[in-house]
Motif scaffolding. Structure first.
Motif, PDB file in Angstrom:
ATOM      1  N   PRO A   1      44.091  44.641  40.669  1.00 46.42           N
ATOM      2  CA  PRO A   1      43.139  45.652  40.200  1.00 46.42           C
ATOM      3  C   PRO A   1      42.338  45.149  39.015  1.00 46.42           C
ATOM      4  O   PRO A   1      42.776  44.260  38.276  1.00 46.42           O
ATOM      5  CB  PRO A   1      44.046  46.830  39.799  1.00 46.42           C
ATOM      6  N   ILE A   2      41.163  45.737  38.824  1.00 45.44           N
ATOM      7  CA  ILE A   2      40.258  45.302  37.767  1.00 45.44           C
ATOM      8  C   ILE A   2      40.440  46.132  36.493  1.00 45.44           C
ATOM      9  O   ILE A   2      39.855  45.823  35.453  1.00 45.44           O
ATOM     10  CB  ILE A   2      38.797  45.393  38.261  1.00 45.44           C
ATOM     11  N   ASP A   3      41.268  47.159  36.554  1.00 45.39           N
ATOM     12  CA  ASP A   3      41.408  48.092  35.425  1.00 45.39           C
ATOM     13  C   ASP A   3      41.702  47.405  34.102  1.00 45.39           C
ATOM     14  O   ASP A   3      41.052  47.686  33.082  1.00 45.39           O
ATOM     15  CB  ASP A   3      42.537  49.102  35.707  1.00 45.39           C
ATOM     16  N   GLU A   4      42.699  46.524  34.110  1.00 49.25           N
ATOM     17  CA  GLU A   4      43.105  45.878  32.861  1.00 49.25           C
ATOM     18  C   GLU A   4      41.998  44.991  32.308  1.00 49.25           C
ATOM     19  O   GLU A   4      41.792  44.914  31.095  1.00 49.25           O
ATOM     20  CB  GLU A   4      44.382  45.062  33.082  1.00 49.25           C
ATOM     21  N   ALA A   5      41.263  44.320  33.194  1.00 48.93           N
ATOM     22  CA  ALA A   5      40.163  43.470  32.748  1.00 48.93           C
ATOM     23  C   ALA A   5      39.067  44.299  32.092  1.00 48.93           C
ATOM     24  O   ALA A   5      38.550  43.948  31.023  1.00 48.93           O
ATOM     25  CB  ALA A   5      39.596  42.680  33.923  1.00 48.93           C
ATOM     26  N   ILE A   6      38.703  45.418  32.711  1.00 52.49           N
ATOM     27  CA  ILE A   6      37.655  46.279  32.153  1.00 52.49           C
ATOM     28  C   ILE A   6      38.114  46.888  30.834  1.00 52.49           C
ATOM     29  O   ILE A   6      37.346  46.979  29.862  1.00 52.49           O
ATOM     30  CB  ILE A   6      37.280  47.378  33.161  1.00 52.49           C
ATOM     31  N   ARG A   7      39.376  47.297  30.785  1.00 52.66           N
ATOM     32  CA  ARG A   7      39.902  47.864  29.535  1.00 52.66           C
ATOM     33  C   ARG A   7      39.876  46.815  28.421  1.00 52.66           C
ATOM     34  O   ARG A   7      39.498  47.109  27.278  1.00 52.66           O
ATOM     35  CB  ARG A   7      41.325  48.369  29.755  1.00 52.66           C
ATOM     36  N   PHE A   8      40.229  45.608  28.741  1.00 53.48           N
ATOM     37  CA  PHE A   8      40.228  44.526  27.761  1.00 53.48           C
ATOM     38  C   PHE A   8      38.802  44.254  27.267  1.00 53.48           C
ATOM     39  O   PHE A   8      38.561  44.100  26.065  1.00 53.48           O
ATOM     40  CB  PHE A   8      40.828  43.265  28.385  1.00 53.48           C
ATOM     41  N   ILE A   9      37.842  44.189  28.180  1.00 51.87           N
ATOM     42  CA  ILE A   9      36.441  43.962  27.817  1.00 51.87           C
ATOM     43  C   ILE A   9      35.933  45.037  26.880  1.00 51.87           C
ATOM     44  O   ILE A   9      35.229  44.773  25.903  1.00 51.87           O
ATOM     45  CB  ILE A   9      35.572  43.898  29.100  1.00 51.87           C
ATOM     46  N   SER A  10      36.324  46.286  27.163  1.00 53.36           N
ATOM     47  CA  SER A  10      35.854  47.395  26.332  1.00 53.36           C
ATOM     48  C   SER A  10      36.539  47.422  24.965  1.00 53.36           C
ATOM     49  O   SER A  10      35.881  47.517  23.927  1.00 53.36           O
ATOM     50  CB  SER A  10      36.104  48.727  27.063  1.00 53.36           C
ATOM     51  N   GLU A  11      37.865  47.324  24.971  1.00 54.56           N
ATOM     52  CA  GLU A  11      38.609  47.426  23.712  1.00 54.56           C
ATOM     53  C   GLU A  11      38.293  46.286  22.761  1.00 54.56           C
ATOM     54  O   GLU A  11      38.237  46.473  21.546  1.00 54.56           O
ATOM     55  CB  GLU A  11      40.115  47.475  24.004  1.00 54.56           C
ATOM     56  N   ARG A  12      38.076  45.087  23.287  1.00 57.98           N
ATOM     57  CA  ARG A  12      37.740  43.931  22.447  1.00 57.98           C
ATOM     58  C   ARG A  12      36.232  43.862  22.162  1.00 57.98           C
ATOM     59  O   ARG A  12      35.778  42.949  21.501  1.00 57.98           O
ATOM     60  CB  ARG A  12      38.200  42.634  23.116  1.00 57.98           C
TER      61      ARG A  12
ATOM     62  N   PHE B   1      35.615  39.829  41.225  1.00 56.98           N
ATOM     63  CA  PHE B   1      34.903  40.017  39.960  1.00 56.98           C
ATOM     64  C   PHE B   1      34.717  38.679  39.247  1.00 56.98           C
ATOM     65  O   PHE B   1      33.617  38.331  38.798  1.00 56.98           O
ATOM     66  CB  PHE B   1      35.700  40.991  39.091  1.00 56.98           C
ATOM     67  N   SER B   2      35.792  37.904  39.153  1.00 57.48           N
ATOM     68  CA  SER B   2      35.739  36.612  38.493  1.00 57.48           C
ATOM     69  C   SER B   2      34.774  35.671  39.206  1.00 57.48           C
ATOM     70  O   SER B   2      33.948  35.001  38.572  1.00 57.48           O
ATOM     71  CB  SER B   2      37.139  35.988  38.453  1.00 57.48           C
ATOM     72  N   ALA B   3      34.837  35.630  40.539  1.00 55.27           N
ATOM     73  CA  ALA B   3      33.961  34.743  41.304  1.00 55.27           C
ATOM     74  C   ALA B   3      32.498  35.121  41.123  1.00 55.27           C
ATOM     75  O   ALA B   3      31.621  34.252  41.047  1.00 55.27           O
ATOM     76  CB  ALA B   3      34.332  34.799  42.786  1.00 55.27           C
TER      77      ALA B   3
END
Length: 477
Positions: A227-238, A198-200
């Motif tokens: 896993p990407i879960d925490e990244a997606i959650r962070f993007i959404s919540e912020r 995802f980052s790349a």
């Protein structure tokens, strides 16, 4: 978690990586990052060689260097908004904003993507360049029809192919210094991504590109990597991106949608609830011997039935590969999609390999000279020369002493490959739930060991593969 983090813990001793903090604090940060977090709240002034501070949604965070480029890319757009309908999603996209589009099966994610691409207009008299990518070829193939769009230049592919990842997976053709030649990037099935891929991908985007991330976040995460879960959650919540979560089911009944939500929340325990029992069948099998009887019956009913015999005989009559018609090939692909066995694991008595072997042995008794034609075959190796990739499923065509495998192409056609040229092919009467991601079938049978660790996401992913009916075959030990 301890087994995952322990190899990292010596990093807590490296003063160049961390800002001023005691060892316990550093080890806690390592655990958080090992779980897939992209930032951690931190109020004090604290930076290091590996971490930088960013203010996001009014709070200070420490962010690893590798995540800064793509976070900064997302932050170039206006702060995100929220929505719950396809119309809201399309309006956000038409404004040129980034969008996170989520929702369960049948809520219209693919329809929204298709509508957005079809409605695109030229940019400065030039058709916009649209890249549609997914972690697997099966998932990417569902958007091949958009490549015929008259108003945009559309290409759909796997993420590995899009980025030009080398065979040893150490080099990328496209990166921050050599960005992707696209105006819009759409990534589907995002739950299957690992965080580094995802980052790349986001690092390879040109500064002015628009990004659409789509997927069902209740599906299984990536097999390998963070896993990407925490990244997606962070993007959404912020609210770093606009987020539209579709809830209105378009493709099937409200009862089935409710059952799926219960499965996502409770996993195997949800099968006890009447709302789920009315939608998903549950067959209890007493032991491995009883499962053998069931698989033999499955093989005889399905593989020796009228449709199977007619298809096998039709293939036996073909003399040259050029005589295989698209209609007959599609009949065979449809036949294999109609009734699929999924297993929690690959190995073991109740794993996909053992179940496939049992059915293959039973199927030979019904061939009556026609051979193993229609035997499903899964490729487990990325072969860039043949353009056959890990997870691609076809069927065996055996006649006149030749063994070939017919694969379906992303465009809906077919390709014929000599079986001897495939380096990672295996019989796939049954497959793991992970390998089924990105595909849809008619009826699905899920082999589950009672008391095994079938978590909510595993079961949810399995049952949502079925367009028609899902059945749990519970082996009671």
């Amino acid at each position: 978690m301890a087994d995952t983090v322990n190899p990292w813990l010596p990093l807590a001793e490296d003063d160049t990586i961390w800002p001023a903090a005691n060892k316990a604090q550093r080890e806690e940060w390592l655990r958080v990052f090992a779980a897939g977090a992209v930032a951690i709240p931190h109020t004090a002034e604290a930076e290091s060689a590996a971490l930088r501070q960013r203010t996001l949604a009014g709070r200070n965070y420490l962010v690893p260097h590798r995540h800064l480029p793509w976070l900064d890319f997302l932050l170039r757009k206006e702060p995100g908004s929220r929505g719950a309908t396809q119309d809201e999603a399309l309006e956000i996209l038409r404004q040129g904003q980034h969008l996170l589009l989520t929702g369960g099966p049948g809520t219209g994610k693919s329809h929204t993507i298709s509508a957005f691409v079809r409605d695109l207009k030229p940019i400065n008299a030039r058709p916009p360049r649209v890249a549609i990518a997914a972690p697997t070829g099966k998932a990417a193939a569902r958007f091949k029809h958009l490549e015929s769009s008259t108003h945009a230049l559309v290409e759909s592919s796997t993420l590995h192919r899009l980025l030009g990842i080398s065979r040893d997976e150490r080099r990328l053709t496209y990166n921050a210094l050599h960005p992707l030649p696209c105006d819009i990037l759409i990534i589907d099935e995002i739950s299957m991504l690992d965080l580094f891929l995802f980052s790349a991908t986001l690092r390879a985007l040109p500064p002015g590109a628009q990004l659409l991330l789509a997927g069902d976040l209740e599906q299984l995460p990536a097999v390998d990597g963070l896993p990407i879960d925490e990244a997606i959650r962070f993007i959404s919540e912020r609210q770093i991106m606009s987020h539209v979560h579709l809830t209105q089911v378009q493709r099937f009944s409200a009862e089935k949608a409710h059952a799926y939500r219960l499965l996502a929340a409770k996993g195997f325990a949800a099968l006890e609830e009447p709302a789920v029992a009315g939608v998903i069948d549950r067959v209890r099998i007493s032991n491995a011997n009883a499962l053998q009887v069931y698989t033999d019956a499955y093989a005889e009913e399905y593989l020796n039935g009228k449709d199977a015999r007619m298809l096998r005989e039709a293939f036996a009559r073909i003399q040259e590969t050029s005589d295989l018609t698209a209609a007959l090939a599609e009949q065979a692909f449809g036949f294999l999609r109609a009734r699929v066995l999924l297993c929690e694991r690959r190995e073991g008595v109740f794993g996909a390999l053992a179940i496939s072997r049992r059915i293959a042995t039973a199927a030979l008794r019904f061939s009556q000279g026609i051979g193993r034609t229609l035997e499903p075959v899964m490729n487990t190796f990325n072969d860039y020369d043949l353009q056959i990739y890990n997870g691609d499923v076809g069927f065996l065509w055996e006649t006149q002493g030749r063994r070939r495998v017919v694969f379906q192409t992303p465009e809906g056609g077919f390709r014929i490959v000599e079986a001897d040229r495939l380096r990672g092919a295996e019989t796939a009467y049954a497959m793991t739930i992970h390998k089924s991601q990105g595909s849809e079938y008619e009826d699905v049978f899920i082999i589950n060991e009672s008391g095994a660790a079938a978590d909510a996401r595993l079961l949810y992913t399995a049952v949502t593969r079925a367009r028609n009916k899902a059945t749990i075959l519970e082996v009671v030990k």
